[in-house]
Design a protein around this motif. Structure first.
Motif, mmCIF file in Angstrom:
data_model
loop_
_atom_site.group_PDB
_atom_site.id
_atom_site.type_symbol
_atom_site.label_atom_id
_atom_site.label_comp_id
_atom_site.label_asym_id
_atom_site.label_seq_id
_atom_site.Cartn_x
_atom_site.Cartn_y
_atom_site.Cartn_z
ATOM 1 N N THR A 1 9.970 -31.771 0.832
ATOM 2 C CA THR A 1 9.167 -31.472 1.995
ATOM 3 C C THR A 1 7.912 -30.603 1.783
ATOM 4 O O THR A 1 6.619 -31.017 2.050
ATOM 5 N N GLN B 1 5.079 -32.818 -0.389
ATOM 6 C CA GLN B 1 4.443 -33.745 0.387
ATOM 7 C C GLN B 1 3.258 -32.983 1.157
ATOM 8 O O GLN B 1 2.171 -33.665 1.134
ATOM 9 N N ASP B 2 3.323 -31.791 1.349
ATOM 10 C CA ASP B 2 2.136 -31.130 2.004
ATOM 11 C C ASP B 2 1.244 -30.474 1.005
ATOM 12 O O ASP B 2 -0.052 -30.675 0.895
ATOM 13 N N ARG C 1 -1.324 -32.680 -0.274
ATOM 14 C CA ARG C 1 -2.399 -33.048 0.715
ATOM 15 C C ARG C 1 -3.516 -31.886 0.907
ATOM 16 O O ARG C 1 -4.215 -32.093 1.631
ATOM 17 N N THR C 2 -3.137 -30.671 0.070
ATOM 18 C CA THR C 2 -3.880 -29.542 0.416
ATOM 19 C C THR C 2 -5.313 -29.568 -0.081
ATOM 20 O O THR C 2 -5.645 -30.118 -1.174
ATOM 21 N N GLN D 1 -0.229 -27.648 -8.219
ATOM 22 C CA GLN D 1 0.442 -28.348 -7.360
ATOM 23 C C GLN D 1 1.918 -27.563 -7.594
ATOM 24 O O GLN D 1 2.631 -27.308 -6.743
ATOM 25 N N TYR E 1 10.386 -23.153 5.384
ATOM 26 C CA TYR E 1 9.098 -23.624 5.252
ATOM 27 C C TYR E 1 8.558 -24.247 6.317
ATOM 28 O O TYR E 1 9.449 -24.969 7.091
ATOM 29 N N GLN F 1 5.283 -26.353 8.253
ATOM 30 C CA GLN F 1 4.116 -26.964 7.884
ATOM 31 C C GLN F 1 2.677 -26.226 8.208
ATOM 32 O O GLN F 1 2.586 -25.476 9.295
ATOM 33 N N GLY F 2 1.686 -25.917 7.457
ATOM 34 C CA GLY F 2 0.783 -25.007 7.734
ATOM 35 C C GLY F 2 0.569 -23.931 6.678
ATOM 36 O O GLY F 2 -0.433 -23.221 6.386
ATOM 37 N N HIS G 1 1.053 -24.009 3.533
ATOM 38 C CA HIS G 1 0.340 -24.246 2.105
ATOM 39 C C HIS G 1 -1.116 -24.069 2.481
ATOM 40 O O HIS G 1 -1.665 -23.885 1.411
ATOM 41 N N GLU G 2 -1.518 -24.442 3.786
ATOM 42 C CA GLU G 2 -2.984 -24.042 3.811
ATOM 43 C C GLU G 2 -3.281 -22.447 3.888
ATOM 44 O O GLU G 2 -4.633 -22.121 3.641
ATOM 45 N N ARG H 1 -3.471 -24.371 15.695
ATOM 46 C CA ARG H 1 -3.830 -24.677 14.507
ATOM 47 C C ARG H 1 -4.792 -23.765 13.888
ATOM 48 O O ARG H 1 -4.498 -23.314 12.951
#
Length: 336
Positions: free
Chosen positions: A126, A129-130, A133-134, A147, A166, A168-169, A171-172, A279
């Motif tokens: 999971t 996957q993010d 795409r970073t 990565q 974890y 989503q977000g 990683h940003e 966001r």
């Protein structure tokens, strides 16, 4: 004098050896579009990884205190990786007598290291996957080494916080921190502050920054416990009470004061502030810019203002985004 030493001396000179002046200087430099040196080092000061109160002291004393703090953080991350990133095959090879029933890769026994390993692989998949795409426009984040570093750091953080894991977000948030540390990194030499920027510890230092930043952003990633039915009134009320929704509503309340017409228009169109606020807050506006250098400038200002354990400026940054786009927003409709 080396380039690193020159940057350090310049930083002390322009800040007048004052921690308060350093914060203020960061704010004015970011707003004017100018750059101060040693970005990642300053972020470690602003996030209290390195005690900022010693900035401006004699270099030898400052070096002693900061290097001890850095060594603790690096040792802590090394221990966390050893604790959470486990290879059952390596464990079996190190044992004099192996319980093959327990160490069988197909074992369903919850006490088997392989059982936890397979569960961990789902989490790592999971995360990866993010990670892949970073910031696709930045070649740095396409490197397999980078990565892997990001996936390891996010995995360790998720294991540390089992109730949150974890989201989503995250990683940003990690990506700009890692890149800043990487850019400042140097070969280890005795000259101060080189050992604080030792490139052998890029991963360790980036994780320390990420962990501290997440302490500030953690409420925005928290979600209510799942109710029996998502449609129940209790579930709806719990969502309304989450910190991120409250933060978004606070943004709208401020907009009503600053620009009542725009606030009324958004409410009239049934545009809830969380449609854009979630966001903005979770990613600290990192996806609202075309260039990472603009993200660095904004974060420099946000972190320098972190004097009370809160990112006090985020609401005002959100207001700037709304007001700056008021013409388009007033002319647009919900679909747009």
């Amino acid at each position: 004098m080396s380039e690193l030493k020159k940057q350090w001396e310049d930083l002390k000179r322009v800040s007048l050896l004052s921690a308060a002046q350093l914060r203020a200087l960061t704010y004015t430099a970011s707003s004017k579009g100018t750059k101060l040196p040693l970005l990642s080092l300053r972020w470690r000061l602003y996030l209290d990884i390195l005690p900022i109160e010693h900035f401006g002291e004699d270099d030898s004393e400052c070096q002693r205190i900061w290097e001890l703090a850095a060594e603790r953080e690096r040792a802590n991350y090394t221990a966390l990786k050893a604790q959470y990133i486990v290879n059952p095959s390596a464990q079996a090879a190190q044992q004099e007598e192996t319980d093959w029933k327990r160490m069988n890769p197909l074992s369903l026994d919850e006490d088997s290291p392989w059982h936890q390993y397979h569960q961990d692989q789902q989490l790592r998949t999971t995360i990866l996957q993010d990670v892949t795409r970073t910031f696709p426009e930045e070649s740095y984040f396409r490197q397999p080494r980078v990565q892997r570093l990001m996936a390891d750091m996010l995995f360790v953080y998720a294991k540390m916080h089992s109730s949150l894991q974890y989201r989503q977000g995250m990683h940003e948030l990690l990506a700009p921190l890692l890149l800043a540390v990487e850019r400042d990194s140097v070969d280890a030499i005795e000259e101060f502050p080189a050992r604080l920027l030792d490139r052998r510890f890029v991963e360790h230092d980036a994780f320390a920054l990420f962990d501290r930043l997440m302490r500030l952003c953690l409420p925005w990633y928290q979600t209510p416990a799942a109710a029996t039915s998502p449609t129940t009134a209790r579930h709806a009320a719990s969502i309304a009470q989450t910190p991120i929704i409250a933060q978004c509503q606070l943004l709208m309340d401020k907009l009503k004061v600053v620009d009542p017409e725009l606030a009324a228009h958004l409410q009239g169109m049934d545009i809830e502030p969380q449609l854009f606020g979630i966001r903005w807050y979770r990613l600290l506006f990192s996806r609202e810019f075309m260039r990472l250098r603009d993200v660095f400038a904004l974060w420099d200002m946000l972190l320098a203002d972190n004097v009370s354990g809160t990112l006090r400026l985020v609401d005002w940054v959100g207001l700037v985004f709304l007001v700056a786009n008021r013409r388009q927003l007033l002319q647009g409709d919900y679909e747009e």
